[in-house]
Scaffold this active site. Sequence first.
Site, PDB file in Angstrom:
ATOM      1  N   GLU A 159      17.157  39.416  26.524  1.00 15.33           N
ATOM      2  CA  GLU A 159      17.400  37.979  26.367  1.00 15.33           C
ATOM      3  C   GLU A 159      16.494  37.083  27.206  1.00 15.33           C
ATOM      4  O   GLU A 159      16.964  36.172  27.896  1.00 15.33           O
ATOM      5  CB  GLU A 159      18.877  37.680  26.646  1.00 15.33           C
ATOM      6  CG  GLU A 159      19.793  38.463  25.721  1.00 15.33           C
ATOM      7  CD  GLU A 159      21.281  38.338  26.051  1.00 15.33           C
ATOM      8  OE1 GLU A 159      21.627  37.560  26.946  1.00 15.33           O
ATOM      9  OE2 GLU A 159      22.077  39.035  25.405  1.00 15.33           O
ATOM     10  N   GLU A 266      23.400  45.729  18.726  1.00 15.91           N
ATOM     11  CA  GLU A 266      24.735  45.247  19.114  1.00 15.91           C
ATOM     12  C   GLU A 266      25.477  44.665  17.914  1.00 15.91           C
ATOM     13  O   GLU A 266      26.051  43.569  17.989  1.00 15.91           O
ATOM     14  CB  GLU A 266      24.611  44.177  20.217  1.00 15.91           C
ATOM     15  CG  GLU A 266      23.805  44.635  21.417  1.00 15.91           C
ATOM     16  CD  GLU A 266      23.780  43.634  22.565  1.00 15.91           C
ATOM     17  OE1 GLU A 266      24.522  42.638  22.537  1.00 15.91           O
ATOM     18  OE2 GLU A 266      22.991  43.858  23.507  1.00 15.91           O
TER      19      GLU A 266
HETATM   20  O1  G3I Z   1      34.666  44.828  35.693  1.00 14.23           O
HETATM   21  C1  G3I Z   1      35.148  43.514  36.044  1.00 14.23           C
HETATM   22  C2  G3I Z   1      36.506  43.601  36.650  1.00 14.23           C
HETATM   23  O2  G3I Z   1      36.413  44.300  37.868  1.00 14.23           O
HETATM   24  C3  G3I Z   1      37.050  42.192  36.867  1.00 14.23           C
HETATM   25  O3  G3I Z   1      38.335  42.265  37.345  1.00 14.23           O
HETATM   26  C4  G3I Z   1      37.053  41.404  35.542  1.00 14.23           C
HETATM   27  C5  G3I Z   1      37.517  39.970  35.731  1.00 14.23           C
HETATM   28  O4  G3I Z   1      36.930  39.108  34.790  1.00 14.23           O
HETATM   29  O5  G3I Z   1      35.744  41.376  35.054  1.00 14.23           O
HETATM   30  C6  G3I Z   1      35.208  42.659  34.774  1.00 14.23           C
HETATM   31  O6  G3I Z   1      33.902  42.492  34.330  1.00 14.23           O
HETATM   32  C7  G3I Z   1      33.741  42.049  33.021  1.00 14.23           C
HETATM   33  C8  G3I Z   1      32.884  43.053  32.270  1.00 14.23           C
HETATM   34  O7  G3I Z   1      32.581  42.569  30.970  1.00 14.23           O
HETATM   35  C9  G3I Z   1      33.577  44.411  32.121  1.00 14.23           C
HETATM   36  O8  G3I Z   1      34.748  44.283  31.390  1.00 14.23           O
HETATM   37  C10 G3I Z   1      33.057  40.687  33.056  1.00 14.23           C
HETATM   38  O9  G3I Z   1      33.907  39.715  33.626  1.00 14.23           O
HETATM   39  C11 G3I Z   1      32.662  40.273  31.656  1.00 14.23           C
HETATM   40  O10 G3I Z   1      31.875  39.090  31.722  1.00 14.23           O
HETATM   41  C12 G3I Z   1      31.831  41.367  31.021  1.00 14.23           C
HETATM   42  O11 G3I Z   1      31.495  40.959  29.728  1.00 14.23           O
HETATM   43  C13 G3I Z   1      30.471  41.681  29.109  1.00 14.23           C
HETATM   44  C14 G3I Z   1      29.254  40.760  28.911  1.00 14.23           C
HETATM   45  O12 G3I Z   1      28.251  41.424  28.170  1.00 14.23           O
HETATM   46  C15 G3I Z   1      28.631  40.334  30.230  1.00 14.23           C
HETATM   47  O13 G3I Z   1      28.093  41.449  30.879  1.00 14.23           O
HETATM   48  C16 G3I Z   1      30.962  42.176  27.762  1.00 14.23           C
HETATM   49  O14 G3I Z   1      31.978  43.147  27.987  1.00 14.23           O
HETATM   50  C17 G3I Z   1      29.805  42.792  26.984  1.00 14.23           C
HETATM   51  O15 G3I Z   1      30.234  43.085  25.668  1.00 14.23           O
HETATM   52  C18 G3I Z   1      28.662  41.792  26.889  1.00 14.23           C
HETATM   53  O16 G3I Z   1      27.589  42.432  26.246  1.00 14.23           O
HETATM   54  C19 G3I Z   1      26.449  41.601  25.995  1.00 14.23           C
HETATM   55  C20 G3I Z   1      25.239  42.476  26.090  1.00 14.23           C
HETATM   56  O17 G3I Z   1      25.206  43.120  27.353  1.00 14.23           O
HETATM   57  C21 G3I Z   1      23.955  41.685  25.873  1.00 14.23           C
HETATM   58  N1  G3I Z   1      24.018  40.944  24.634  1.00 14.23           N
HETATM   59  C22 G3I Z   1      25.186  40.122  24.434  1.00 14.23           C
HETATM   60  C23 G3I Z   1      26.456  40.947  24.609  1.00 14.23           C
HETATM   61  C24 G3I Z   1      27.663  40.126  24.356  1.00 14.23           C
HETATM   62  O18 G3I Z   1      27.746  39.126  25.331  1.00 14.23           O
END
Ligand code: G3I
Length: 379
Positions: A159, A266
């Site tokens: 990205e 994705e």
């Molecule tokens: O692991 C922590 C946990 O310890 C905490 O308590 C909790 C509280 O919010 O958050 C947890 O982390 C979350 C993580 O996913 C694991 O579940 C983050 O907040 C959350 O923002 C994160 O979201 C992910 C996002 O990327 C950001 O990394 C999504 O699951 C994931 O599907 C999404 O994937 C992205 C690709 O990497 C790149 N392209 C877009 C795609 C969708 O956004």
Amino acid sequence: MPASPRPFLLCLTTAAALFLPAAAEEATLRSVFKDDFTVGVALNGWTLSDRNPNATGLAARQFNSLTAENDMKWQMIHPQPDRYNFTAADAYVEFAEKHKMEVIGHTLVWHSQTPRWVFEGADGKPATREELLKRMRDHIQAVAGRYKGKVKGWDVVNEALSDGGREILRDSPWRKIIGDDFIDHAFRYAREADPEAQLYYNDYGLEDPRKRANCVKLVKGMLERKVPVDGIGTQSHFHLVQPSLEDIEKTIADFAALGLKVVVTELDVDVLPGRGPSGNADIGRREQGDSTTNPYTAGFPPDMQEKLAKRYADIFGIYLKHRKSVDRVTFWGLGDGHTWLNGFPIRGRTNHPLLFDRELKPKPAFEAVIRKGREPRSP
Ligand code: G3I
């Protein structure tokens, strides 16, 4: 003494084996597309857990490629300067090896999910270009180096393109501190760390003609500069109607014309109404919900199931048409219960974007994709 029934039974069994049709092999995503492309799934800690044999069993049966949805991101794997945490990432590699799945590494350099210390120098000042390049190289050496020979391909830079305005690149801390060549460096470091791994540039919304043209420009420049890029990852966070099939097809064709592999990294199909720009999967984007934006909390009605099935069949029709260019198609999640789209761009909704429902049962969309996979291929 009565004759033993044994020889008679043996004859029967042999006859059955010779003349009865063998039990039909289960048609799975990995089997019906085996001569076309690999079919992948992104799993997360929940789906991969031993406490979820249904999920792990389904993933292993249906898919032959595996991406960690979150656990190889910088924040997870390298939370502090001197501390790497490979436990979760190792589990994906082990699972994939056990079930004969390829592993895709996601992701080495991204502006999101990267701890703040990465961009900081001494005294609270921003890191210098040299400091940040060294950090990037060390990180790539450690992570891609550890999984050398085990990861088939890396989303090296994720990205980096902007979503609007005149600038081609997003104004991320990577770009601000290092400059536009941060992308070239990331790919060179990745090749150094694992010479055999395929290296991808990965982004969302590439079906938008402006962003696609910018992506082509970016990657053409990299190729001219002999930067080791092997493929373009088109994330493919789609909606029911947008983007158009024409734009989906053109995206694949334009990238393939560069002589690069095209990987769908994705895939999912958002079925809920939203107001913002569809196709913009920027994780920082948020919308406010109201009474109209979460209509399928009590289940996904049959007419909508059919719409989703048709959309997936059409999309896979395009992938099959371009099967010589499309190397892999990865779904961003296993079942509707744990998709990121339940929280994006409006929090707390009930989305239904995948092929398996909240109980991991196949939806009509799954059957439609399998049917597509069983159709005869055009030459
Ligand atoms: O692991 C922590 C946990 O310890 C905490 O308590 C909790 C509280 O919010 O958050 C947890 O982390 C979350 C993580 O996913 C694991 O579940 C983050 O907040 C959350 O923002 C994160 O979201 C992910 C996002 O990327 C950001 O990394 C999504 O699951 C994931 O599907 C999404 O994937 C992205 C690709 O990497 C790149 N392209 C877009 C795609 C969708 O956004």
